[in-house]
Design an enzyme around this catalytic site. Structure first.
Site, mmCIF file in Angstrom:
data_model
loop_
_atom_site.group_PDB
_atom_site.id
_atom_site.type_symbol
_atom_site.label_atom_id
_atom_site.label_comp_id
_atom_site.label_asym_id
_atom_site.label_seq_id
_atom_site.Cartn_x
_atom_site.Cartn_y
_atom_site.Cartn_z
ATOM 1 N N SER A 182 41.722 -48.505 54.592
ATOM 2 C CA SER A 182 42.600 -47.842 55.582
ATOM 3 C C SER A 182 41.777 -47.095 56.626
ATOM 4 O O SER A 182 42.146 -47.046 57.806
ATOM 5 C CB SER A 182 43.576 -46.901 54.885
ATOM 6 O OG SER A 182 42.915 -45.755 54.363
ATOM 7 N N ASN A 183 40.638 -46.531 56.225
ATOM 8 C CA ASN A 183 39.779 -45.863 57.224
ATOM 9 C C ASN A 183 39.153 -46.887 58.161
ATOM 10 O O ASN A 183 39.029 -46.639 59.362
ATOM 11 C CB ASN A 183 38.688 -45.057 56.522
ATOM 12 C CG ASN A 183 39.154 -43.670 56.116
ATOM 13 O OD1 ASN A 183 39.351 -42.815 56.971
ATOM 14 N ND2 ASN A 183 39.359 -43.469 54.837
ATOM 15 N N ARG A 238 29.755 -47.404 46.392
ATOM 16 C CA ARG A 238 28.469 -47.566 45.709
ATOM 17 C C ARG A 238 27.493 -46.507 46.217
ATOM 18 O O ARG A 238 27.412 -46.277 47.437
ATOM 19 C CB ARG A 238 27.874 -48.956 45.958
ATOM 20 C CG ARG A 238 28.781 -50.121 45.615
ATOM 21 C CD ARG A 238 29.267 -50.099 44.199
ATOM 22 N NE ARG A 238 28.157 -50.165 43.225
ATOM 23 C CZ ARG A 238 28.335 -49.979 41.928
ATOM 24 N NH1 ARG A 238 29.522 -49.664 41.445
ATOM 25 N NH2 ARG A 238 27.312 -50.062 41.107
ATOM 26 N N HIS A 289 34.046 -38.301 53.482
ATOM 27 C CA HIS A 289 34.169 -37.831 52.104
ATOM 28 C C HIS A 289 35.402 -36.941 52.015
ATOM 29 O O HIS A 289 35.576 -36.060 52.862
ATOM 30 C CB HIS A 289 32.903 -37.051 51.704
ATOM 31 C CG HIS A 289 32.940 -36.517 50.319
ATOM 32 N ND1 HIS A 289 32.760 -37.307 49.215
ATOM 33 C CD2 HIS A 289 33.164 -35.273 49.856
ATOM 34 C CE1 HIS A 289 32.876 -36.570 48.118
ATOM 35 N NE2 HIS A 289 33.115 -35.328 48.479
ATOM 36 N N THR A 323 22.368 -39.225 54.457
ATOM 37 C CA THR A 323 20.948 -39.029 54.138
ATOM 38 C C THR A 323 20.767 -39.461 52.686
ATOM 39 O O THR A 323 21.749 -39.735 51.993
ATOM 40 C CB THR A 323 20.589 -37.522 54.270
ATOM 41 O OG1 THR A 323 21.419 -36.787 53.348
ATOM 42 C CG2 THR A 323 20.827 -37.033 55.697
HETATM 43 C C1 GRF Z 1 39.567 -42.313 50.858
HETATM 44 O O1 GRF Z 1 40.111 -41.235 50.138
HETATM 45 C C2 GRF Z 1 38.221 -41.905 51.410
HETATM 46 O O2 GRF Z 1 38.120 -40.508 51.607
HETATM 47 C C3 GRF Z 1 37.274 -42.313 50.345
HETATM 48 O O3 GRF Z 1 37.784 -43.558 49.907
HETATM 49 C C4 GRF Z 1 39.237 -43.461 49.910
HETATM 50 C C5 GRF Z 1 39.881 -44.777 50.278
HETATM 51 O O4 GRF Z 1 39.512 -45.069 51.588
HETATM 52 N N1 GRF Z 1 35.941 -42.400 50.851
HETATM 53 P P1 GRF Z 1 40.038 -46.430 52.324
HETATM 54 O O5 GRF Z 1 41.545 -46.411 52.301
HETATM 55 O O6 GRF Z 1 39.511 -47.621 51.535
HETATM 56 O O7 GRF Z 1 39.483 -46.327 53.716
#
Ligand code: GRF
Length: 200
Positions: free
Chosen positions: A16-17, A94, A112, A144
């Protein structure tokens, strides 16, 4: 694409991001997506990226049986071949070694789901609830070698509400992730590292 920064996005799940980042990279935005890469060939994010016409690749980490360096030696190849200028970790699950980070330090971002430096690692929402925090949020930072530790490029805060569960809190923060990450990437790709602070 010539004057635009090329962005490779790494996902492990639904992405989703990644979708929010891809949708933001249009018009006068200084960057464009060039690759969506996953450690899971079945990741929903790969299907969404392909549907959007973006090149995808997958390097399954499981055959490497914990040999991180060997996995990363394969993982880095499609990124280098794509010519990416910037790497965005977006729900990538990972842990990456200093060797991999070294290829992209200074041009690799991660989101995060906590207000770093609080709650590095996993289960951040449950930990914030357990601690009785009145607010929680998400952070975009430069990657980092130290986990969840690089220079902060942006944060979004939300109140913790009475009756919140880890799930309701995560859902509210995910909405803010989708606002924050695109805003940070837009600035970062334009050479601006001044932190973004949003309130949900
Ligand atoms: C989200 O909560 C993000 O903060 C974490 O992974 C989760 C799922 O992200 N890093 P996404 O929907 O796969 O982008």
């Amino acid at each position: 694409m010539s004057d635009k920064k090329k962005v490779a996005i790494l996902v492990s799940g639904g992405g989703s991001n990644m979708v929010a980042l891809v949708e933001s990279m249009q018009g006068d935005h200084p960057a464009r997506p060039c690759l969506v890469l996953s450690n899971d060939a079945e990741a929903g994010g790969l299907k969404k990226a392909a549907a959007a016409g973006i090149a995808t690749a997958a390097v399954d980490h499981r055959p490497f049986k914990g040999d991180r360096a060997a996995f990363e030696a394969e993982l880095v190849k499609p990124i280098l071949e794509s010519g990416a200028d910037i790497v965005c970790l977006a729900g990538f699950m990972r842990v990456l070694t200093a060797g991999f980070v070294g290829h992209f330090q200074g041009r690799m971002l991660n989101i995060h789901p906590s207000l770093l430096p609080k709650y590095k690692g996993l289960h951040t929402h449950a930990r914030a609830l357990e601690a009785g925090d009145s607010e929680h949020g998400c952070t975009v930072h430069e990657v980092t070698p130290a986990l969840d530790d690089g220079p902060i490029l942006g944060q979004a805060r939300v109140p913790v509400l009475a009756g919140d569960t880890a799930e309701t809190l995560a859902a509210r923060i995910l909405v803010q992730e989708h606002r924050l990450y695109p805003e940070v990437l837009r600035r970062f790709a334009g050479g601006d590292r001044s932190p973004v602070y949003l309130q949900g």
